[in-house]
Structures are given as structure tokens and as C-alpha cells.
Design a protein around this motif. Sequence first.
Motif: not given
Length: 252
Positions: A35-48, A78-87
Motif C-alpha cells: 500500500a505504501l510503495l511509491p508510485f512513482p513518488d506517492v504511496p500507491l494507496l493514496l494514489v488509488l 499514512t492514512l492519518s497523515d492524509y486525514c482519511f481516518n473517518g473512512n
Amino acid sequence: MHTNTGHDAGCQGLDDCPVYILAGGQSRRMEWPKALLPFPDVPLLLVLVDRLRVASRCVYVVCSPVGFSAASDAVQITLSDYCFNGNVLVDPIPNGGPLGGVACAVEHTRQLGRPRCLVIPCDMPFLTTTFLARLASTHRTAPAVIPLTADGKPTGVCAAYNVAILPALSAFLRQGGRRVRDFLQTIPAAPLPFPDYADLPNADRLLYNLNTPADYRQALLWHQEARLENSLSDESSSQPRQQFPKIRLDHQ
């Protein structure tokens, strides 16, 4: 070249269909949280997540509980840093593999009062909302709809699931079942054959998933080629629209 303009006609099938990204795996073969693989420089999970939120108001990530593994803890940070906690949903069966995550997603969909949901893994970097909308709008009353790759193989985790499967799925898990494909053989799942989505851009790569470092290197190469050749649709080749936190694995 297709331009992603948000809730366009091709993505209307996602408006009433929650989407769940499974990110609770331990990534043993990858030796790094997929989920945290850089793609190309952003965690893949956050890209999705960023890509899906353009087309759906109901995007969730299913994680293992805090403390289950270093990988799952890194994903939650990482999700917490992205403020995605509620989901973020915590899988109540962390040892249940992807099938436990599917059960968590289907149960949450039932609680939302929705009839079906989409479940995708966190390691398919070329999935597009247009493809997922087509999956969501196919065989709407089937217990599950399973996309088939170009060579006819079922994907398993990436699928549409009807909440009506919940009793059978819960019983299967209680009996020790853990493999998604084994469970799908117990219900009349409908296929989405490759010819039914072969018209979409880069259809042969939509279901490409990352299991090993070699898979990851290949995906990065395709991504770079796509950016240079301008051959992928905007939603799978462009960078996310907002700033993301840097990958943090310092707690491991």
C-alpha cells in the motif's frame, strides 16, 4: 486522450456503489508494505484513494488493527497523515486474509443500506474509475461479479459483491475458509469477460497487480513509458491533485 473530468458519464455507476480498498496484507513477498510503495513518488494507496474520490463519495480503506503488523501500522499512520481516518475500517478478522476484508466491506455496505459494493486490492495501480463503473453496472443482481483477465483468469479480490452473500460468507469464514477463490466457487458468481471491457484504454493492464519486486519494477516502467508516450488515460498516468505526506516507516 481521455480526460478525467470527475463525475462524468463513464463513472456514474460508482455514485451509489461504495468502494473498499483492502490494505491489511503483510506483503511478505514484496518485503515492503504494498500500500505504501511509491508510485512513482506517492504511496500507491493514496494514489488509488485520490483517483477514486473523484468518482465516488463513498471510498473506504480496510486495514488490520493497530499492532497487528508493522505494515498495517505504517498504513494507518499514512492514512492519518492524509486525514482519511473517518473512512478507515478495521478488519475484525485480521488473520482472515483478503476474504476477511471482503466480509468487512460487505457488512459495512449492508449497514449503509446499499445493495452491493466494489472491493479492490491496494496493489492494482492501473485500475481506473471508468473500468470500476463498468464492473459496478454489470449483472447488478448477481451475488458477485468477477472480472477476468485477458487470458481468462478470475481476479478474485477485485470484484463487485452483493450484500446477499453475507450469510454464506460469514459461515464460510467460521468454518475456516480463507481463500477468496474457494468462496467464489460456492456461489453463482457472474464473470466480466475481458471482451466486455477490452475497449477501455490499456485494458490488458487494468488488472495488473503487484506481488513481487519484479512486478513493481515493471509497473513503474509502464507508468514512466505512459507519461512519456501519453498513452494512458489521465486518471492512471497523472499525479494526484493534492499534496501527500511523505512515506513514514520510521516506527518499524
